[in-house]
Design an enzyme around this catalytic site. Structure first.
Site, PDB file in Angstrom:
ATOM      1  N   CYS A   3     -73.214 -49.050  51.554  1.00 24.25           N
ATOM      2  CA  CYS A   3     -74.118 -50.125  51.118  1.00 24.25           C
ATOM      3  C   CYS A   3     -74.541 -50.997  52.290  1.00 24.25           C
ATOM      4  O   CYS A   3     -75.701 -51.435  52.376  1.00 24.25           O
ATOM      5  CB  CYS A   3     -73.427 -50.991  50.062  1.00 24.25           C
ATOM      6  SG  CYS A   3     -72.953 -50.066  48.597  1.00 24.25           S
TER       7      CYS A   3
HETATM    8  C1  BEZ Z   1     -70.089 -47.434  49.944  1.00 19.89           C
HETATM    9  O1  BEZ Z   1     -71.029 -48.173  49.757  1.00 19.89           O
HETATM   10  O2  BEZ Z   1     -69.682 -47.190  51.070  1.00 19.89           O
HETATM   11  C2  BEZ Z   1     -69.409 -46.760  48.813  1.00 19.89           C
HETATM   12  C3  BEZ Z   1     -69.247 -47.419  47.606  1.00 19.89           C
HETATM   13  C4  BEZ Z   1     -68.622 -46.765  46.555  1.00 19.89           C
HETATM   14  C5  BEZ Z   1     -68.157 -45.471  46.716  1.00 19.89           C
HETATM   15  C6  BEZ Z   1     -68.345 -44.810  47.925  1.00 19.89           C
HETATM   16  C7  BEZ Z   1     -68.974 -45.462  48.980  1.00 19.89           C
END
Ligand code: BEZ
Length: 209
Positions: free
Chosen positions: A45
């Site tokens: 994110c």
């Molecule tokens: C991320 O944004 O890195 C993420 C969030 C939830 C699951 C896997 C990755």
């Protein structure tokens, strides 16, 4: 609620990093790309919000406002936002909706319990000036989105709204376009330039100016 292409994007009131908004009022008659992400302080994110922020002027020049959402609180969004600029070099350039009670996520069907937990997946809604949903993309939590593709979709939507054409695979602005099946080759030759009939059902033309 399941949203489909052509539906009106639901209105909502919610806190964001830019203050409380009423979505339709905030949106006005712009295009909007409304995209969810699973959580604050997560690696994928952080890269996505930075990339989208770095492209914000490319979206604005196309009349598009960006707005993100996760089920975290606005306090968490504010605490996380500086990391986005620090890590990616692009400071957060658009609001993030806080949705701790999951009301907006439910309206837009952004939570897919089969994806691990009850946070939002990576949904993308392209909403036009008349508030209609024009494209929906859904990615799993583990896969970061390609924001060049999101701009490409905006370009294709705007080109096919402005002219009676369709766009082929991997189309980019300036590339040849496709005559839609609803238009005869004869009619296409009166409306478009350099029409080429490869098959009776596959006709190319120059991109309209
Ligand atoms: C991320 O944004 O890195 C993420 C969030 C939830 C699951 C896997 C990755």
């Amino acid at each position: 609620m399941t949203l489909r292409l052509g539906d009106t994007a639901p209105d909502f009131q919610a806190p964001t990093t830019d203050g409380d908004i009423s979505f339709h009022d905030w949106k006005g008659d712009s295009w909007v790309v409304f995209f969810s992400h699973p959580a604050d302080f997560t690696p994928v994110c952080t890269t996505e919000l930075g990339r989208a922020s770095g492209l914000n002027s490319d979206f604005s020049s196309r009349g598009v406002k960006l707005i993100a959402l996760s089920v975290d609180s606005v306090e968490d969004h504010h605490a996380w936002a500086p990391d986005i600029g620090e890590v990616t070099g692009s400071a957060l350039a658009f609001p993030i909706v806080a949705d701790p009670d999951k009301a907006v996520s439910a309206l837009y069907d952004m939570i897919h319990p089969g994806e691990g937990d009850t946070s939002t997946v990576r949904s993308v809604f392209f909403i036009d000036p008349a508030n209609k949903v024009r494209t929906i993309l859904t990615y799993p939590k583990s896969v970061g989105r390609n924001f060049d593709e999101i701009i490409r979709v905006v370009d294709a939507l705007q080109a096919t709204d402005a002219h009676p054409v369709a766009t082929p695979a991997d189309w980019r602005p300036g590339d040849r376009v496709i005559v839609p099946p609803t238009m005869s080759t004869e009619e296409a030759r009166t409306k478009l330039s350099n029409v080429e009939e490869v098959k009776p059902y596959l006709r190319y033309a120059d991109a309209p100016a």
